[in-house]
Motif scaffolding. Sequence first.
Motif, short mmCIF file in Angstrom:
data_model
loop_
_atom_site.label_atom_id
_atom_site.label_comp_id
_atom_site.label_asym_id
_atom_site.label_seq_id
_atom_site.Cartn_x
_atom_site.Cartn_y
_atom_site.Cartn_z
N HIS A 121 0.86 -1.24 0.03
CA HIS A 121 -0.07 -0.03 0.16
C HIS A 121 0.87 1.21 -0.19
O HIS A 121 1.75 1.42 0.78
CB HIS A 121 -0.80 -0.08 1.21
CG HIS A 121 -1.74 -1.09 1.26
ND1 HIS A 121 -2.63 -1.54 0.18
CD2 HIS A 121 -2.01 -2.04 2.21
CE1 HIS A 121 -3.38 -2.53 0.62
NE2 HIS A 121 -2.99 -2.83 1.79
N ARG A 122 0.59 2.24 -0.90
CA ARG A 122 1.39 3.33 -0.82
C ARG A 122 1.03 4.59 0.04
O ARG A 122 1.63 5.31 0.09
CB ARG A 122 1.34 3.87 -2.38
CG ARG A 122 1.77 3.01 -3.49
CD ARG A 122 1.82 3.56 -5.00
NE ARG A 122 2.37 2.61 -5.89
CZ ARG A 122 3.73 2.74 -6.23
NH1 ARG A 122 4.48 3.90 -5.84
NH2 ARG A 122 4.07 2.10 -7.22
N THR A 123 -0.07 4.47 0.35
CA THR A 123 -0.78 5.44 1.32
C THR A 123 -0.78 5.34 2.58
O THR A 123 -0.89 6.30 3.60
CB THR A 123 -2.15 6.06 0.83
OG1 THR A 123 -2.94 4.71 0.60
CG2 THR A 123 -2.13 6.67 -0.67
N ALA A 124 -1.38 4.16 2.92
CA ALA A 124 -1.74 3.67 4.46
C ALA A 124 -0.28 3.29 5.10
O ALA A 124 0.40 2.50 4.84
CB ALA A 124 -2.59 2.51 4.41
N ASP A 125 0.00 4.17 6.23
CA ASP A 125 0.89 3.67 7.13
C ASP A 125 0.58 2.47 8.02
O ASP A 125 -0.67 2.23 8.36
CB ASP A 125 1.44 4.64 8.13
CG ASP A 125 1.64 5.87 7.39
OD1 ASP A 125 2.41 5.79 6.10
OD2 ASP A 125 1.58 7.21 7.94
N ARG B 59 6.16 2.98 6.30
CA ARG B 59 5.79 3.68 5.29
C ARG B 59 6.44 3.71 3.94
O ARG B 59 7.71 3.42 3.91
CB ARG B 59 5.64 5.55 5.48
CG ARG B 59 5.00 6.04 4.18
CD ARG B 59 4.90 7.66 4.60
NE ARG B 59 4.06 8.12 5.52
CZ ARG B 59 3.83 9.22 5.92
NH1 ARG B 59 4.47 10.18 5.38
NH2 ARG B 59 2.79 9.51 6.85
N ARG B 60 5.63 3.39 2.76
CA ARG B 60 6.34 3.29 1.62
C ARG B 60 6.57 4.65 1.11
O ARG B 60 5.68 5.50 1.17
CB ARG B 60 5.33 2.40 0.48
CG ARG B 60 5.97 2.42 -0.68
CD ARG B 60 5.10 1.37 -1.79
NE ARG B 60 5.69 1.59 -3.02
CZ ARG B 60 5.11 0.56 -3.83
NH1 ARG B 60 4.38 -0.48 -3.71
NH2 ARG B 60 5.64 0.66 -5.16
N GLU C 54 9.21 6.99 -2.08
CA GLU C 54 9.84 7.15 -3.38
C GLU C 54 11.26 7.80 -3.16
O GLU C 54 11.98 7.51 -4.11
CB GLU C 54 8.82 7.75 -4.24
CG GLU C 54 7.63 6.95 -4.56
CD GLU C 54 7.81 5.76 -4.86
OE1 GLU C 54 8.56 5.39 -5.62
OE2 GLU C 54 6.82 5.01 -4.39
#
Length: 208
Positions: free
Chosen positions: A7-11, A28-29, A31
């Motif tokens: 998931h890119r948004t949810a911590d 967290r993801r 970049e």
Amino acid sequence: MPYTLAHRTADLTLETEVKHSRFIAALRRVEDAEAAQAFVQDQRRAYPDARHHCSAYIIGNGPSDRVERASDDGEPGGTAGIPMLQVLKARDLVDVTVVVTRYFGGIKLGAGGLVRAYSGAVATAVDAAPLVRRELRHLHTLAVGHAEAGRVESELRGRGVVVVDTTYGESAVLTLAARDSAELADLVAAVTSGTGTLDPAGEMWVDA
């Protein structure tokens, strides 16, 4: 093959306790390094009364572009950030930041205890995290008519092709990521009745 958070948004946040000290691990993801540092600041704001917000991150999929950083944030040198980073490396995680916030519980853990507590907090969080494998794939562009773009994209996705992007100009141009270029060419021929032409467009790491 490297992995990252699905998931890119949810911590993802999990708390562990060692001798009354609380260790709050958050993943967290990200970049880039700026996003990683921003996450550290987010955690400082979320737990302003905690004394330590130790962190580690790995950015970049391949060895040539990889950036690794770790911070003990006031804990004895080498007892927090590096052990946390080692967990990320051992799990082959990339484009991930972890912050472990500690609330002291009144009992000193010693250097070995801190290493085990911080690395354990990260390992517990990673075990609970949804992960996805990253793959280096060949990129190709495919130009199709506007009227056909939606159908072609839908059929390619249905056959497992990753559609990275679609842009619209005189025609619709789909950017496709493939493990096997020859297999992709066969799929494109099938969904375009042999009229589609692929043009090479480099390589890209994608979620498998």
